[in-house]
Design a protein around this motif. Structure first.
Motif, PDB file in Angstrom:
ATOM      1  N   LEU A  35      -6.798  -6.826 -17.243  1.00 46.75           N
ATOM      2  CA  LEU A  35      -8.193  -7.264 -17.277  1.00 46.75           C
ATOM      3  C   LEU A  35      -8.429  -8.533 -18.105  1.00 46.75           C
ATOM      4  CD1 LEU A  35     -10.246  -3.938 -17.469  1.00 46.75           C
ATOM      5  CD2 LEU A  35     -10.020  -5.498 -15.530  1.00 46.75           C
ATOM      6  N   ASP A  88      -9.778 -16.554 -11.745  1.00 50.48           N
ATOM      7  CA  ASP A  88     -10.451 -16.576 -10.448  1.00 50.48           C
ATOM      8  C   ASP A  88      -9.473 -16.743  -9.291  1.00 50.48           C
ATOM      9  OD1 ASP A  88     -12.815 -16.270 -11.762  1.00 50.48           O
ATOM     10  OD2 ASP A  88     -13.404 -18.381 -11.671  1.00 50.48           O
ATOM     11  N   SER A 111     -10.439  -4.659  -8.340  1.00 52.92           N
ATOM     12  CA  SER A 111     -11.861  -4.321  -8.451  1.00 52.92           C
ATOM     13  C   SER A 111     -12.165  -2.988  -7.771  1.00 52.92           C
ATOM     14  CB  SER A 111     -12.718  -5.428  -7.841  1.00 52.92           C
ATOM     15  OG  SER A 111     -12.386  -5.636  -6.475  1.00 52.92           O
ATOM     16  N   LEU A 171     -15.387  -3.175 -18.692  1.00 53.21           N
ATOM     17  CA  LEU A 171     -15.885  -4.399 -18.083  1.00 53.21           C
ATOM     18  C   LEU A 171     -16.045  -5.511 -19.121  1.00 53.21           C
ATOM     19  CD1 LEU A 171     -18.566  -2.769 -15.773  1.00 53.21           C
ATOM     20  CD2 LEU A 171     -16.342  -3.661 -15.084  1.00 53.21           C
ATOM     21  N   LEU A 209     -13.344  -8.324 -19.328  1.00 53.11           N
ATOM     22  CA  LEU A 209     -13.171  -9.350 -18.304  1.00 53.11           C
ATOM     23  C   LEU A 209     -13.489 -10.729 -18.867  1.00 53.11           C
ATOM     24  CD1 LEU A 209     -14.843  -7.456 -15.344  1.00 53.11           C
ATOM     25  CD2 LEU A 209     -12.461  -8.216 -15.396  1.00 53.11           C
ATOM     26  N   GLU A 256     -14.691 -14.692 -18.821  1.00 51.14           N
ATOM     27  CA  GLU A 256     -15.759 -15.376 -18.095  1.00 51.14           C
ATOM     28  C   GLU A 256     -15.207 -16.035 -16.833  1.00 51.14           C
ATOM     29  OE1 GLU A 256     -18.908 -15.260 -18.582  1.00 51.14           O
ATOM     30  OE2 GLU A 256     -18.786 -14.117 -20.453  1.00 51.14           O
ATOM     31  N   ARG A 313     -15.261 -12.183 -12.960  1.00 54.36           N
ATOM     32  CA  ARG A 313     -16.073 -11.281 -13.789  1.00 54.36           C
ATOM     33  C   ARG A 313     -17.430 -11.029 -13.141  1.00 54.36           C
ATOM     34  NH1 ARG A 313     -16.931 -10.107 -19.543  1.00 54.36           N
ATOM     35  NH2 ARG A 313     -19.152  -9.802 -19.925  1.00 54.36           N
ATOM     36  N   ARG A 314     -18.072 -12.108 -12.663  1.00 51.42           N
ATOM     37  CA  ARG A 314     -19.408 -11.957 -12.075  1.00 51.42           C
ATOM     38  C   ARG A 314     -19.364 -11.073 -10.832  1.00 51.42           C
ATOM     39  NH1 ARG A 314     -23.239 -11.787 -14.829  1.00 51.42           N
ATOM     40  NH2 ARG A 314     -23.386  -9.802 -13.742  1.00 51.42           N
ATOM     41  N   LEU A 327     -18.803  -7.365 -11.906  1.00 48.53           N
ATOM     42  CA  LEU A 327     -20.003  -6.813 -12.528  1.00 48.53           C
ATOM     43  C   LEU A 327     -21.094  -6.561 -11.499  1.00 48.53           C
ATOM     44  CD1 LEU A 327     -20.364  -8.787 -15.905  1.00 48.53           C
ATOM     45  CD2 LEU A 327     -19.239  -6.603 -15.455  1.00 48.53           C
ATOM     46  N   ASP A 347     -25.584  -6.586 -17.763  1.00 51.52           N
ATOM     47  CA  ASP A 347     -25.177  -7.586 -18.747  1.00 51.52           C
ATOM     48  C   ASP A 347     -25.666  -7.214 -20.144  1.00 51.52           C
ATOM     49  OD1 ASP A 347     -23.880  -9.098 -16.880  1.00 51.52           O
ATOM     50  OD2 ASP A 347     -25.525 -10.520 -16.576  1.00 51.52           O
ATOM     51  N   PRO A 354     -14.103  -7.810 -26.666  1.00 53.03           N
ATOM     52  CA  PRO A 354     -13.239  -7.428 -25.550  1.00 53.03           C
ATOM     53  C   PRO A 354     -11.876  -6.972 -26.024  1.00 53.03           C
ATOM     54  CG  PRO A 354     -14.384  -9.466 -25.057  1.00 53.03           C
ATOM     55  CD  PRO A 354     -14.686  -9.135 -26.490  1.00 53.03           C
TER      56      PRO A 354
END
Length: 517
Positions: free
Chosen positions: A232, A237, A275, A305, A308, A310, A314-315, A318, A333, A342
């Protein structure tokens, strides 16, 4: 380009040169031992028959450098003129007993040379082919070998990984070699340890697509869950991490033999994304058709979570999780923002029968009473837990290379909960120094208070002669105590049926094996 200048001091350069010479000496003796093991394989009909029974050809055996360590206490004396050379002990090839007698570490085993990413032999793994324990035996930690950092087969698989644009992480040496025999040459394995951050970093340098292939049983899913949590904080990306769970009773080798290489490649293509594995495991733990279940799922998922990094990945994750628990991304958030740094919070996988993924930490709700946010009564710490915590605090790298069996031993003793919390802290944060570890621990927890108490003693200690041996000795004693308790419980219930007698005999065998080692 101008050559960068080395601005290190003369003393630093001298130490670096000495380390390089030391490592070269270790690699040299390991290469000599490898030549011996390969020559012995040709002389052993028993070992050759075993490899053939596992479907191995001479070509694959040569590609991976397989060898044989005969059942000879001092077989290596035939290739090393000075069998008493301390370097043989330091390199993990020879064991010296308390009375000064020496004998080969590896005997009566098929030998698997372990190479680093540059192709140098840094250690060995040996598999026994008859009865005996342990089934697999690795080289100990040495100046050139750290099992929490190395991946078996990475050097041999490098071209296949590049060609296939992915790497398959399996459970053991035989899985790697067996898959290569069947046309899947891009497999690697950890060396009997849980997946570490160093493993993930090495895999990322090899490719941007990683597929973990574990057994579909409880132990396999537990290993996969640990690999997920380790991955994690290192996600990017452009990185794909996936999980393949084969049908019950199959490992990659048996699956390909029954259904073919094309079927296995199709399974790799249809493997579960990180995921999906994450949300499925968390979701299956709770009743998502009611507010209480969704709230509990959020409660357990938030610390995970929070690890994770940035970015778009992550987005996306989430957003999916928010949809699962019927929250808006903004609401989720806000909950995650209240989590510790984290990596501090993590969960441990449990089988469905035992309850999946119990949290090692809890979300601190706003407005909680002082009784919840502070610990007025310190938890009593058992002497053994203090011993292990002191050792880990002085040598946190020990937490990086824990195998599944060692983690299970720790989880079996309720007095060692703080030790487990500290291992999660080390593995999750990457902190390796006393100050960083104390800073990473939440100041309001029992763990932080115990570590602070121990830190003064640690700072005054000199290094242990061999912290790895000390650690393994402590774990061995814990396992031995657990086995003896289980045996006593059987006796108390009465050995009045064949199954109970069989269990008692198996426990006796394991106790004898541990006591002997």
């Amino acid at each position: 380009m101008p050559v960068p200048q080395n601005n290190a001091s003369p003393a630093t350069r001298q130490r670096a040169a000495q380390r390089k010479d030391e490592q070269s000496a270790h690699v040299k003796v390991l290469e000599t031992a490898q030549s011996y093991f390969k020559a012995q394989l040709k002389k052993s009909p028993e070992a050759i028959a075993y490899l053939k029974s596992r479907g191995m050809t001479g070509e694959i055996a040569a590609q991976y450098g397989l060898g044989w360590a005969p059942d000879d206490r001092q077989g290596l004396a035939s290739v090393f003129a000075r069998y008493e050379d301390p370097l043989l002990v330091e390199a993990g090839l020879v064991i010296e007993s308390d009375d000064g007698r020496r004998y080969d570490r590896f005997r009566d085993r098929v030998m698997f040379p372990i190479r680093n990413i540059r192709g140098q032999i840094v250690g060995f793994g040996g598999r026994i082919i008859g009865r005996g324990e342990p089934k697999y035996l690795n080289s100990p930690e040495t100046p050139v070998f750290n099992k929490g950092q190395e991946l078996y087969g990475a050097w041999e698989a490098r071209q296949a990984i590049r060609s296939d644009a992915q790497v398959v992480v399996v459970e053991g040496y035989m899985d790697v070699v067996g898959l290569a025999q069947l046309g899947i040459g891009n497999a690697v394995a950890t060396l009997g340890t849980a997946t570490t951050p160093d493993h993930i970093r090495k895999l990322i340098r090899l490719t941007d697509r990683i597929v973990f292939s574990f057994d579909g049983d409880a132990a396999g899913r537990k290993a996969a869950w640990r690999a997920l949590q380790t991955s994690l904080p290192l996600l990017k990306d452009d990185l794909s991490v996936r999980f393949l769970f084969l049908p019950a009773g199959h490992d990659p080798d048996t699956y390909i033999r029954e259904f073919g290489q094309a079927a296995f490649r199709a399974c790799l293509k249809d493997s579960v994304s990180l995921s999906a594995f994450l949300t499925d495991e968390l979701g299956n733990r709770h009743r998502l058709d009611e507010p209480e279940g969704r709230s509990a799922c959020t409660h357990e998922g938030a610390p995970i979570l929070a690890q994770l990094p940035e970015g778009a990945m992550r987005r996306q994750i989430l957003n999916e999780f928010a949809q699962l628990v019927r929250l808006t991304p903004q609401e989720l958030d806000l909950i995650i923002e209240r989590q510790p740094a984290p990596g501090v919070a993590a969960t441990v996988y449990r089988s469905p029968q035992a309850g999946v993924i119990p949290s090692e930490s809890r979300v601190q709700e706003p407005g909680a009473t002082a009784a919840r946010t502070t610990f007025n009564r310190r938890r009593t710490v058992a002497p053994l837990a203090k011993r292990l915590l002191s050792l880990l605090l002085a040598h946190p790298n020990l937490a990086e290379s824990l195998g599944e069996q060692q983690l299970d031993v720790l989880e079996s003793d309720p007095n060692l909960s703080l030790v487990r919390e500290f291992i999660v802290l080390v593995q999750g944060t990457g902190a390796r120094h006393l100050g960083a570890l104390l800073e990473a621990a939440d100041a309001q927890t029992d763990l932080a208070q115990v570590l602070t108490d121990l830190s003064a003693d640690i700072m005054g200690q000199t290094d242990l002669p061999d912290p790895q041996t000390e650690w393994e000795d402590a774990l061995g004693r814990i396992e031995l105590d657990n086995l003896k308790r289980a045996q006593a419980a059987l006796v108390a219930q009465g050995l009045d049926n064949p199954k109970a007698i069989e269990q008692y005999q198996e426990l006796s065998r394991r106790i004898h094996s541990l006591t002997r080692s």
